[in-house]
Design a protein around this motif. Structure first.
Motif, short mmCIF file in Angstrom:
data_model
loop_
_atom_site.label_atom_id
_atom_site.label_comp_id
_atom_site.label_asym_id
_atom_site.label_seq_id
_atom_site.Cartn_x
_atom_site.Cartn_y
_atom_site.Cartn_z
N PRO A 100 0.79 -1.24 0.00
CA PRO A 100 0.00 0.00 0.00
C PRO A 100 0.82 1.29 0.00
O PRO A 100 0.25 2.37 -0.17
CB PRO A 100 -0.81 -0.11 1.30
CG PRO A 100 -0.84 -1.56 1.63
CD PRO A 100 0.51 -2.05 1.19
N ASP A 101 2.13 1.21 0.19
CA ASP A 101 2.95 2.43 0.22
C ASP A 101 2.93 3.16 -1.12
O ASP A 101 2.64 2.56 -2.17
CB ASP A 101 4.40 2.11 0.60
CG ASP A 101 4.61 1.97 2.10
OD1 ASP A 101 3.67 2.26 2.87
OD2 ASP A 101 5.72 1.55 2.50
N LYS A 102 3.26 4.43 -1.06
CA LYS A 102 3.36 5.26 -2.26
C LYS A 102 4.81 5.72 -2.44
O LYS A 102 5.67 5.45 -1.60
CB LYS A 102 2.43 6.48 -2.15
CG LYS A 102 0.98 6.12 -1.90
CD LYS A 102 0.39 5.28 -3.01
CE LYS A 102 -1.09 4.96 -2.73
NZ LYS A 102 -1.66 4.06 -3.77
N ASN A 103 5.07 6.40 -3.54
CA ASN A 103 6.42 6.84 -3.85
C ASN A 103 6.92 7.81 -2.78
O ASN A 103 6.40 8.92 -2.63
CB ASN A 103 6.45 7.51 -5.22
CG ASN A 103 7.84 7.59 -5.79
OD1 ASN A 103 8.76 8.08 -5.15
ND2 ASN A 103 8.01 7.12 -7.01
N GLY A 104 7.92 7.37 -2.03
CA GLY A 104 8.48 8.20 -0.97
C GLY A 104 7.57 8.38 0.22
O GLY A 104 7.81 9.27 1.05
N LYS A 105 6.54 7.53 0.36
CA LYS A 105 5.57 7.68 1.44
C LYS A 105 5.39 6.35 2.18
O LYS A 105 4.88 5.38 1.63
CB LYS A 105 4.23 8.15 0.89
CG LYS A 105 3.14 8.31 1.95
CD LYS A 105 3.45 9.42 2.93
CE LYS A 105 2.31 9.64 3.90
NZ LYS A 105 2.63 10.68 4.92
N ASN A 106 5.81 6.33 3.42
CA ASN A 106 5.61 5.18 4.30
C ASN A 106 4.21 5.28 4.91
O ASN A 106 3.91 6.21 5.65
CB ASN A 106 6.69 5.21 5.41
CG ASN A 106 6.52 4.11 6.45
OD1 ASN A 106 5.43 3.70 6.78
ND2 ASN A 106 7.64 3.68 7.00
N THR A 107 3.34 4.31 4.57
CA THR A 107 1.96 4.32 5.10
C THR A 107 1.76 3.28 6.19
O THR A 107 0.64 3.10 6.67
CB THR A 107 0.95 4.05 3.96
OG1 THR A 107 1.16 2.72 3.45
CG2 THR A 107 1.09 5.05 2.83
N PHE A 108 2.83 2.60 6.59
CA PHE A 108 2.70 1.53 7.57
C PHE A 108 3.11 1.95 8.98
O PHE A 108 2.39 1.71 9.94
CB PHE A 108 3.55 0.33 7.14
CG PHE A 108 3.59 -0.77 8.17
CD1 PHE A 108 2.54 -1.67 8.28
CD2 PHE A 108 4.67 -0.90 9.04
CE1 PHE A 108 2.56 -2.66 9.25
CE2 PHE A 108 4.70 -1.89 10.00
CZ PHE A 108 3.64 -2.78 10.11
#
Length: 280
Positions: free
Chosen positions: A187-195
């Motif tokens: 589920p992460d995005k480019n340069g974005k830690n969502t966990f």
């Protein structure tokens, strides 16, 4: 009395001269090279060699620390072994070790990787074996990422292919310098830690991969690597994907995280063919 003092003075001066000469000679004498050495190459930077300057290599299939180059493979990639401790003061002696192969022979290791020569390196300083087959790389002391080439075995003990379907066959994926698998979170995005949570309460399960960017295997370039701030931690990214460890990977070569989550590959491994992470 004067003659006695002169004789003593002459004796003392001779002793000082002899000591100085001995020190100069000792300082200038070349130290005999033994064991693994560090050499600087114009293209690859710091590389490992034997005492004679012959280049040494890592084999990605050896990620678990077991030598897998046997039989005909050894003709092309002869093993390296030295019982001598390294005389190179720039080398971390704690990273040097040895294994006993299945046939009883010993082989030197660095950071747990068995070391090999390449038959086509005819002279000291040649590095013709790097990148061969996409799984052989020049041995270096400072890889930030390394490549593994082995079977995926999930936490559920099932075997998976590179497509995360049940089955056998080696998969190529990145590890840290010591053979510990690094993962992405789907589920992460480019340069974005969502966990990772702000209180870092789940960081013990999937720790963020923090590493200083140094050397990389030649199949990837430094422009594909980034660093993001995650609640005070500096997390490395690859093609925009934040990188993580899995706390159930107890030993080098483990890749149990591939079976965790909604479906196998929810925590995928990464390699040179991984697509760029999606935009936020």
């Amino acid at each position: 009395m004067l003659i006695y003092l002169k004789r003593n003075l002459i004796f003392i001066m001779c002793m000082i001269l002899a000591f100085t000469t001995a020190c100069k000679k000792s300082k200038n004498d070349p130290i005999e090279k033994k064991g693994i050495q560090l050499t600087t190459d114009a293209r690859f930077g710091a590389v490992l060699t034997d005492k004679d300057g012959k280049t040494l290599y890592f084999f990605a299939t050896d990620v678990a620390g077991t030598a897998n180059c046997t039989g005909p493979c050894e003709t092309i990639w002869p093993l390296y072994y030295s019982a001598d401790a390294s005389t190179d003061m720039n080398l971390n002696a704690a990273e040097v070790g040895e294994i006993t192969r299945a046939d009883g022979r010993k082989q030197s290791t660095y950071k747990g990787y068995p070391l090999y020569y390449y038959q086509n390196d005819a002279a000291a300083g040649e590095i013709k074996g790097d990148g061969v087959g996409g799984i052989w790389f020049v041995a270096k002391p400072d890889y930030s990422l390394m490549l593994a080439n082995t079977q995926l075995v999930g936490l559920n003990t099932k075997q998976y292919t590179s497509a995360y379907a049940e089955g056998t066959g080696n998969t190529r994926y990145f590890t840290d310098a010591n053979g510990r698998t690094v993962y992405a979170f789907s589920p992460d995005k480019n340069g974005k830690n969502t966990f990772t949570k702000a209180d870092l309460s789940n960081n013990s399960i999937w720790p963020v991969y923090e590493a200083e960017l140094k050397s990389l295997p030649s199949i990837i370039t430094k422009d594909l690597i980034g660093v993001i701030d995650v609640f005070g931690k500096k997390q490395m990214t690859y093609k925009g994907w934040p990188l993580y460890y899995f706390n159930q990977d107890a030993k080098r070569g483990d890749n149990k995280g591939v079976s965790v989550g909604a479906f196998p590959g929810f925590w995928p491994v990464l390699n040179a063919t991984t697509t760029v992470a999606p935009a936020p």
